[in-house]
Design a protein around this motif. Structure first.
Motif, PDB file in Angstrom:
ATOM      1  N   SER A  59      18.776  48.807 -19.041  1.00 36.20           N
ATOM      2  CA  SER A  59      19.784  49.780 -18.623  1.00 36.20           C
ATOM      3  C   SER A  59      21.155  49.412 -19.192  1.00 36.20           C
ATOM      4  N   ARG A  60      21.990  50.446 -19.364  1.00 38.45           N
ATOM      5  CA  ARG A  60      23.391  50.272 -19.741  1.00 38.45           C
ATOM      6  C   ARG A  60      24.241  51.139 -18.825  1.00 38.45           C
ATOM      7  N   TRP A  61      25.453  50.673 -18.569  1.00 36.79           N
ATOM      8  CA  TRP A  61      26.337  51.421 -17.688  1.00 36.79           C
ATOM      9  C   TRP A  61      27.786  51.203 -18.103  1.00 36.79           C
ATOM     10  N   VAL A  62      28.647  52.050 -17.552  1.00 34.30           N
ATOM     11  CA  VAL A  62      30.087  51.866 -17.681  1.00 34.30           C
ATOM     12  C   VAL A  62      30.682  52.010 -16.282  1.00 34.30           C
ATOM     13  N   SER A  63      31.606  51.109 -15.932  1.00 38.15           N
ATOM     14  CA  SER A  63      32.264  51.136 -14.623  1.00 38.15           C
ATOM     15  C   SER A  63      33.761  51.307 -14.812  1.00 38.15           C
ATOM     16  N   PHE A  64      34.333  52.166 -13.985  1.00 36.50           N
ATOM     17  CA  PHE A  64      35.778  52.391 -13.993  1.00 36.50           C
ATOM     18  C   PHE A  64      36.338  51.802 -12.695  1.00 36.50           C
ATOM     19  N   LYS A  65      37.410  50.998 -12.816  1.00 32.57           N
ATOM     20  CA  LYS A  65      37.932  50.258 -11.667  1.00 32.57           C
ATOM     21  C   LYS A  65      39.408  50.576 -11.447  1.00 32.57           C
ATOM     22  N   THR A  66      39.809  50.593 -10.176  1.00 34.69           N
ATOM     23  CA  THR A  66      41.154  51.022  -9.809  1.00 34.69           C
ATOM     24  C   THR A  66      42.146  49.868  -9.763  1.00 34.69           C
ATOM     25  N   ASN A  67      42.032  48.962 -10.735  1.00 36.90           N
ATOM     26  CA  ASN A  67      42.996  47.880 -10.898  1.00 36.90           C
ATOM     27  C   ASN A  67      42.952  47.449 -12.357  1.00 36.90           C
ATOM     28  N   ASP A  68      44.115  47.201 -12.960  1.00 39.06           N
ATOM     29  CA  ASP A  68      44.121  46.873 -14.383  1.00 39.06           C
ATOM     30  C   ASP A  68      43.577  45.483 -14.671  1.00 39.06           C
ATOM     31  N   ASN A  69      43.468  44.635 -13.660  1.00 39.95           N
ATOM     32  CA  ASN A  69      42.827  43.325 -13.805  1.00 39.95           C
ATOM     33  C   ASN A  69      41.876  43.094 -12.636  1.00 39.95           C
ATOM     34  N   ALA A  70      40.873  43.953 -12.563  1.00 47.08           N
ATOM     35  CA  ALA A  70      39.888  43.846 -11.484  1.00 47.08           C
ATOM     36  C   ALA A  70      39.135  42.530 -11.604  1.00 47.08           C
ATOM     37  N   MET A  71      38.930  41.868 -10.475  1.00 53.18           N
ATOM     38  CA  MET A  71      38.259  40.565 -10.453  1.00 53.18           C
ATOM     39  C   MET A  71      37.045  40.629  -9.537  1.00 53.18           C
ATOM     40  N   ILE A  72      35.983  39.940  -9.938  1.00 58.50           N
ATOM     41  CA  ILE A  72      34.795  39.882  -9.106  1.00 58.50           C
ATOM     42  C   ILE A  72      34.571  38.452  -8.627  1.00 58.50           C
ATOM     43  N   ALA A  73      33.862  38.321  -7.506  1.00 59.85           N
ATOM     44  CA  ALA A  73      33.453  37.024  -6.976  1.00 59.85           C
ATOM     45  C   ALA A  73      31.938  37.040  -6.854  1.00 59.85           C
ATOM     46  N   ASN A  74      31.268  36.144  -7.573  1.00 58.14           N
ATOM     47  CA  ASN A  74      29.811  36.097  -7.561  1.00 58.14           C
ATOM     48  C   ASN A  74      29.306  35.348  -6.336  1.00 58.14           C
ATOM     49  N   LEU A  75      28.147  35.773  -5.861  1.00 56.50           N
ATOM     50  CA  LEU A  75      27.508  35.110  -4.731  1.00 56.50           C
ATOM     51  C   LEU A  75      26.470  34.096  -5.178  1.00 56.50           C
ATOM     52  N   ALA A  76      25.858  34.314  -6.331  1.00 58.47           N
ATOM     53  CA  ALA A  76      24.819  33.413  -6.836  1.00 58.47           C
ATOM     54  C   ALA A  76      25.147  33.045  -8.266  1.00 58.47           C
ATOM     55  N   GLY A  77      24.560  31.951  -8.730  1.00 63.15           N
ATOM     56  CA  GLY A  77      24.788  31.507 -10.094  1.00 63.15           C
ATOM     57  C   GLY A  77      25.592  30.229 -10.163  1.00 63.15           C
ATOM     58  N   ARG A  78      25.813  29.785 -11.388  1.00 67.55           N
ATOM     59  CA  ARG A  78      26.438  28.474 -11.601  1.00 67.55           C
ATOM     60  C   ARG A  78      27.894  28.440 -11.157  1.00 67.55           C
ATOM     61  N   VAL A  79      28.597  29.548 -11.259  1.00 64.66           N
ATOM     62  CA  VAL A  79      29.988  29.623 -10.792  1.00 64.66           C
ATOM     63  C   VAL A  79      30.036  30.736  -9.746  1.00 64.66           C
ATOM     64  N   SER A  80      29.870  30.389  -8.498  1.00 60.73           N
ATOM     65  CA  SER A  80      29.759  31.398  -7.448  1.00 60.73           C
ATOM     66  C   SER A  80      30.308  30.850  -6.141  1.00 60.73           C
ATOM     67  N   ALA A  81      30.391  31.726  -5.145  1.00 58.54           N
ATOM     68  CA  ALA A  81      30.901  31.315  -3.837  1.00 58.54           C
ATOM     69  C   ALA A  81      30.015  30.241  -3.215  1.00 58.54           C
ATOM     70  N   ILE A  82      28.707  30.417  -3.337  1.00 60.93           N
ATOM     71  CA  ILE A  82      27.789  29.453  -2.720  1.00 60.93           C
ATOM     72  C   ILE A  82      27.823  28.116  -3.459  1.00 60.93           C
ATOM     73  N   SER A  83      27.769  28.153  -4.780  1.00 59.69           N
ATOM     74  CA  SER A  83      27.740  26.897  -5.542  1.00 59.69           C
ATOM     75  C   SER A  83      29.051  26.136  -5.445  1.00 59.69           C
ATOM     76  N   SER A  84      30.128  26.820  -5.061  1.00 67.85           N
ATOM     77  CA  SER A  84      31.437  26.158  -4.968  1.00 67.85           C
ATOM     78  C   SER A  84      31.683  25.505  -3.614  1.00 67.85           C
ATOM     79  N   MET A  85      30.788  25.723  -2.675  1.00 67.63           N
ATOM     80  CA  MET A  85      30.943  25.107  -1.355  1.00 67.63           C
ATOM     81  C   MET A  85      30.316  23.710  -1.337  1.00 67.63           C
ATOM     82  N   PRO A  86      30.829  22.812  -0.484  1.00 69.25           N
ATOM     83  CA  PRO A  86      30.166  21.513  -0.293  1.00 69.25           C
ATOM     84  C   PRO A  86      28.752  21.714   0.243  1.00 69.25           C
TER      85      PRO A  86
END
Length: 500
Positions: free
Chosen positions: A431-458
């Motif tokens: 699949s391919r998609w395009v997303s439009f976001k209401t901020n010129d520097n929209a930021m996401i926070a991942n829940l899983a993966g090597r750099v994520s909220a869970i992996s960053s916790m003790p």
């Protein structure tokens, strides 16, 4: 005595303003109390001589929550979308085909003019008349698949399909943008033609899919008015006499500007011989194009110099500003996993005009059965439009309830409100998609993966939060070695199950 009356009046105005803002904030918050989100498709089609415009329901709860609108133009070969401007900023994405885009910037010079070396649109284009009557106009852009075009609020623009196939362009409009000082409805002001001619006949033929309440009918009527479906162009409201004096032409020409007898609609057939001074098609490789771009340090210096507004000179900041970027260019990719896909983000650091529009764009591709890490968008609403294939999408609100769990097919739209958690998985075809976001520097926070909220916790925090043993917590933190895009081998048999 007068001073007391003035003080009382000032206090009354301040109190009324506070109440109005509080009510507006409460209304907007209520609009985002979403219990169920649906995949959306166009609800109305406006037919014209050389194409159609498909319109999504601007009064759907998703669009009302995000304060956005969405339409799609399908322009036949030789079709011209007549010049118009809108009370909101615009981000347009070229889904298929090619064309020519003109954006008319107020006060900027007409730098494109006829010369013997100039390339013309169409084959066999003729030169202008006498030397004193040679045409000149503001710059135009060649458009191709994957291009993103940014158009500021109130800026006139037009679009021509000079190719041999249908030109498909989706258009995102931010109706709650700070520059829209009308109401929260998209209003399109046409500079030419008679949009109501085709729209009225189309409305008579169109069947409503379901019975609508009187309030819903009034909302749809306001949306049609905003699209310019029930009105002519802006010259129609002036008298021919004043138009003739303003342009120094005869009244017959002035009446033609009003377009009252024009039955072609908002997309007209002009053929392939439209005479336009245009830049040559860019045939450089992506690597050559990248080498000619400015370095990140140069972009950062310009960004810092531009902070605080467009006050650094008209020629430099507006007339010479770039309005088009191809997001499908491989050099734009921010995350790449050959086994899973890629994601490219177009923000104000890459595309400076987005700082003024306060919008950004994401282009994503997932290989068959690949997953994008579950995440939330920190500072923006997100309108997701599928351009190829299908995505299995799950969206969760702040109470942990699933508000969307379905397949999003090609041509469908869903709005992901700010901070709502989302996970995407491609189907068997990818699949391919395009997303439009209401901020010129929209930021996401991942829940899983090597750099994520869970992996960053003790580890001990993870263990106690989820009632896991320390070994299980370590496995949860470190077993997923990929960052944002997860290859199918990491998710097969786990996570999202295929829908029935």
């Amino acid at each position: 005595m007068a001073s007391k009356a003035t003080l009382l009046l000032a206090f009354t105005l301040l109190f009324a303003t506070c109440i109005a803002r509080h009510q507006q904030r409460q209304q907007q918050q209520h609009q985002c109390q979403l219990q169920n989100i649906e995949a959306l498709e166009p609800i109305e089609v406006i037919q014209a001589e050389a194409g159609v415009t498909e319109i999504w329901d601007a009064y759907d709860q998703q669009f009302q929550c995000a304060g956005v609108d969405f339409i799609r133009h399908r322009i036949q070969p030789g079709g011209l979308l007549l010049p118009s401007y809108v009370n909101t900023p615009i981000l347009a994405f070229v889904e298929r085909g090619r064309g020519i885009q003109g954006v008319i910037l107020s006060g900027c010079p007409e730098t494109y003019e006829y010369s013997q070396e100039q390339q013309f649109s169409g084959e066999g284009g003729r030169r202008g008349g006498g030397e004193g009557n040679q045409d000149r106009h503001q710059k135009v852009e060649n458009l191709k698949e994957g291009d993103v075009v940014a158009i500021p609020t109130g800026t006139a623009h037009w679009l021509h399909n000079d190719g041999n196939t249908e030109l498909v362009v989706v258009v995102f409009l931010d109706t709650q943008n700070h520059e829209n000082q009308l109401d929260e409805n998209q209003r399109r002001f046409f500079l030419a033609g008679n949009p109501q001619a085709q729209a009225q006949s189309q409305q008579q033929q169109q069947r409503q899919p379901r019975q609508q309440s009187p309030q819903r009918q009034r909302q749809r009527q306001r949306q049609r008015q905003g699209q310019g479906q029930n009105a002519g162009n802006i010259f129609n409201g002036f008298t021919p006499e004043l138009i003739a004096q303003s342009f120094n032409v005869d009244q017959e020409t002035a009446q033609k500007l009003q377009g009252q007898n024009d039955q072609r609609g908002h997309i007209v057939n002009v053929g392939q011989d439209l005479q336009i001074v245009r830049p040559p098609q860019d045939r450089r490789s992506p690597r050559q194009q990248q080498e000619q771009r400015r370095s990140p340090r140069q972009q950062q210096e310009q960004q810092q110099g531009r902070r605080g507004g467009w006050s650094n000179g008209v020629e430099e900041t507006i007339c010479s500003m770039k309005f088009k970027v191809n997001i499908d260019n491989p050099s734009q990719a921010d995350f790449v996993n050959p086994q899973a896909g890629s994601i490219a983000n177009l923000n104000s650091f890459k595309f400076p005009i987005l700082e003024h529009l306060r919008l950004s764009v994401e282009r994503g591709e997932l290989r068959p059965n690949a997953i994008q890490s579950p995440h939330w968008t920190i500072n923006a609403h997100n309108l997701l439009y599928v351009t190829e294939g299908a995505l299995r999408v799950q969206i969760v609100d702040n109470q942990g309830n699933s508000v969307f769990d379905n397949e999003l097919r090609e041509g469908q739209v869903v709005v992901i409100p700010q901070n709502f958690a989302v996970i995407k998985r491609a189907n068997e075809q990818g699949s391919r998609w395009v997303s439009f976001k209401t901020n010129d520097n929209a930021m996401i926070a991942n829940l899983a993966g090597r750099v994520s909220a869970i992996s960053s916790m003790p580890v001990d925090v993870v263990a106690n939060a989820y009632q896991l043993s320390r070994e299980e917590a370590q496995q949860l933190k470190f077993s997923q070695r990929e960052t944002v895009l997860f290859a199918p081998s990491f998710s097969r048999g786990q996570g999202i199950r295929a829908s029935a």
